[in-house]
Design a protein around this motif. Structure first.
Motif, short mmCIF file in Angstrom:
data_model
loop_
_atom_site.label_atom_id
_atom_site.label_comp_id
_atom_site.label_asym_id
_atom_site.label_seq_id
_atom_site.Cartn_x
_atom_site.Cartn_y
_atom_site.Cartn_z
N GLU A 1 1.22 -4.82 -7.75
CA GLU A 1 1.27 -3.88 -6.69
C GLU A 1 2.33 -2.54 -6.96
O GLU A 1 2.99 -2.20 -6.50
N MET A 2 2.24 -2.51 -8.49
CA MET A 2 2.86 -1.30 -9.16
C MET A 2 2.24 -0.07 -8.86
O MET A 2 0.81 -0.11 -8.96
N ALA A 3 2.78 0.94 -8.56
CA ALA A 3 2.18 2.30 -8.22
C ALA A 3 1.65 2.92 -9.81
O ALA A 3 0.45 3.47 -9.76
N ASP A 4 2.10 2.45 -10.90
CA ASP A 4 1.69 2.63 -12.09
C ASP A 4 1.60 1.27 -12.92
O ASP A 4 2.57 0.96 -13.56
N PRO A 5 0.55 0.56 -12.67
CA PRO A 5 0.31 -0.52 -13.67
C PRO A 5 0.00 -0.48 -15.10
O PRO A 5 -0.23 -1.38 -15.90
N ALA B 1 -3.40 -5.18 -3.22
CA ALA B 1 -3.62 -5.19 -1.97
C ALA B 1 -2.97 -3.88 -1.15
O ALA B 1 -3.07 -3.71 0.02
N GLY B 2 -2.66 -2.92 -2.08
CA GLY B 2 -2.25 -1.64 -1.56
C GLY B 2 -1.01 -1.52 -1.08
O GLY B 2 -0.75 -0.63 -0.28
N GLY C 1 -10.12 -4.65 -7.86
CA GLY C 1 -10.37 -5.39 -6.56
C GLY C 1 -9.25 -5.06 -5.59
O GLY C 1 -7.91 -5.15 -5.84
N PHE C 2 -9.66 -4.61 -4.58
CA PHE C 2 -8.88 -4.12 -3.37
C PHE C 2 -8.97 -5.03 -2.13
O PHE C 2 -9.98 -5.19 -1.79
N GLY C 3 -7.55 -5.82 -1.83
CA GLY C 3 -8.01 -6.54 -0.78
C GLY C 3 -7.63 -6.13 0.56
O GLY C 3 -6.53 -5.40 0.86
N HIS D 1 -3.98 -3.20 4.74
CA HIS D 1 -4.85 -2.23 5.03
C HIS D 1 -6.10 -2.80 5.70
O HIS D 1 -6.64 -4.14 5.00
N ASP D 2 -6.52 -2.29 6.87
CA ASP D 2 -7.78 -2.86 7.31
C ASP D 2 -8.95 -2.27 6.45
O ASP D 2 -10.10 -3.30 6.82
N THR D 3 -8.98 -1.37 6.02
CA THR D 3 -10.33 -0.94 5.25
C THR D 3 -9.72 -0.24 3.83
O THR D 3 -8.47 -0.14 3.75
N VAL D 4 -10.37 -0.26 2.94
CA VAL D 4 -10.21 0.33 1.67
C VAL D 4 -10.05 1.95 1.77
O VAL D 4 -11.05 2.36 2.34
#
Length: 494
Positions: free
Chosen positions: A45-49, A62-63, A91-93, A98-101
């Motif tokens: 969940e890092m802003a810069d992975p 998961a944003g 992959g975005f959970g 968030h309800d949507t991507v």
């Protein structure tokens, strides 16, 4: 360092992960390229992975890191860093954050060509990672099976009357391409498989020169040139392997694709061809065939020994560590490591005949027993010495154990007197080889029940029962050091 004899775990196609109905993953952006593969899964969940990625990951998020009101600039920077780190997909959970991507994330992935997967609320990231490991395990099992079958077929081909063409033909079939053997002068000696085309053929010949040792007789320091080299020309994967016999032979392969286990398969073929070309180039194969024929026709070992290249030899008995019974490929590899192609596989033990002038060193993955140097008439005794040394090495967990070749007390007694004494002393147990072997091993291991059991592959209670039986038949006290010494003296004569 990874073991070159074991193929690496192959990656998993992203499409295979998407095909898992139990996950419910859906690609919503990025290219639908079947060539995209995933090496592992990583959650961040890092802003810069970027600093935490090695490349080839399916990055799961998961944003949580997305700030309120984030615009296109934030998502463009985020996705570009994943791509720069070599990430395979994102992959975005959906839920709980968030309800949507986010639409800006979809646009950024589409622009940078990064596959974006929607992970439904019912699917945990752990389930995605577990599914990926399962697919990787299945792929590895299939690859190991393919490599094992290839090793067996190559070993069978090497035993044929025309071994070099047979090995090349089998290698070409297993790789789905062409296999070529180049001679010391750079000419193509033999080949098998479809022609890859003039451009790839020329490039492969040049690649062979990169790994071939130069100098007189093809000799050069071992670290002067690489042992293998690869290139891709006209969509064909080219690989050259310098054979390890020091004669300047090179194995070249040209295949349209390169699977994970292909390097292992080609390495096995290179070992076999090293042995085969070494024999053929030096004429030693014909000499050994002549020696075998003469033995079968009644010649004494001492008469044929010069054909093998020396008068005194050592017998080396080896067993692989933690593996099943050795196959012909493993036995040939041991012989190559010891510098001899005179190899025999006898059940779980490999026996190698090594010239006296060659130093026998430990070989990783093997437990070895080495005899004293012996003339041909004493080779059977040397074989027994190596076998006993191997048993003691396994019992004491020593990688290599040599039979002592310094003068012993038995040298002070006339041989016929020593033999007569040994026969008389051991007569009560001489008709039971199991008792004789157990007593000899037990004495050599200083009366250790456990080590003797390991050396003989029997239960420790069996050892106790046999030693008690020996004491009863010999009518003696085996706890007496003088008795033990006398028995050991006699056992050395048998």
């Amino acid at each position: 360092m990874p073991d070159p004899t074991v193929p690496p775990t192959p990656p998993v196609a992203l499409d295979a992960l998407l095909a898992r109905a139990d996950l419910g993953l859906r690609r919503i952006a990025g290219p639908a390229d079947p060539a995209v593969v995933v090496h592992w899964a990583h959650t961040s969940e890092m802003a810069d992975p970027y600093p935490y990625l090695l490349g080839g990951e399916l990055l799961l998020s998961a944003g949580v890191h997305i700030p309120d009101g984030a615009g296109a600039g934030y998502f463009d920077a985020y996705v570009s860093r994943i791509v720069a780190a070599g990430g395979a997909a994102l992959g975005f959970g959906v839920a709980p954050v968030h309800d949507t991507v986010p639409g800006a994330l979809v646009e950024a992935c589409e622009m940078h060509g990064l596959p974006l997967l929607e992970v439904p609320p019912r699917t945990t990231f752990s389930a995605v990672a577990r599914a990926l490991w399962q697919l990787m395990a299945q792929a590895r099992t299939a690859e190991l099976r393919r490599v094992t079958e290839a090793q067996q077929s190559l070993a069978t081909a090497a035993a044929r009357p025309d071994p070099v063409p047979a090995v090349l033909q089998q290698l070409a079939r297993r790789l789905g391409g062409r296999a070529v053997l180049y001679g010391p002068e750079g000419t193509e000696i033999a080949g098998a498989g479809p022609d890859p085309g003039a451009e790839a053929r020329t490039a492969l010949a040049k690649l062979a020169e990169v790994v071939r040792p130069s100098g007189p007789s093809g000799q050069e320091p071992s670290d002067a040139r690489p042992s293998s080299a690869s290139d891709t020309v006209a969509g064909v994967r080219l690989v050259a392997h310098a054979l390890g016999n020091g004669e300047g032979f090179v194995l070249g392969t040209a295949a349209p694709q390169r699977d994970a286990g292909d390097h292992t398969i080609a390495s096995v073929a290179a070992v076999l061809l090293s042995l085969l070309t070494g024999e053929r180039h030096g004429g030693s194969g014909a000499d050994r065939s002549s020696a075998l024929v003469r033995l079968l026709l009644g010649a004494a070992p001492a008469e044929v020994a010069p054909l093998l290249g020396g008068d005194r030899w050592r017998v080396v008995c080896g067993r692989p560590d933690g593996r099943a019974a050795p196959d012909p490929v493993a036995a040939s590899a041991l012989g190559a490591a010891l510098g001899s192609s005179l190899v025999d596989v006898a059940g779980e033990v490999v026996r190698v005949l090594v010239p006296d002038g060659r130093t026998v060193e430990r070989v990783p993955g093997w437990t070895l027993g080495v005899s004293a140097a012996a003339a041909p008439r004493d080779w059977p005794a040397a074989d027994a010495q190596a076998s006993r040394a191997l048993a003691r090495a396994r019992a004491t967990r020593t990688p290599l154990l040599r039979h002592g070749d310094r003068p012993a007390l038995t040298d002070l007694v006339p041989p016929h007197d020593a033999d007569a004494h040994a026969r008389a002393l051991l007569a009560p147990i001489e008709r039971s080889p199991a008792l004789v072997d157990t007593l000899r091993t037990w004495l050599s291991l200083h009366g250790s029940w456990d080590r003797t059991a390991v050396a003989l592959d029997v239960h420790r209670n069996t050892v106790r029962q046999r030693i008690a039986r020996c004491a009863a038949l010999l009518d003696t006290d085996l706890d007496d050091p003088d008795v033990r010494m006398e028995l050991w003296f006699a056992l050395r004569r048998t």
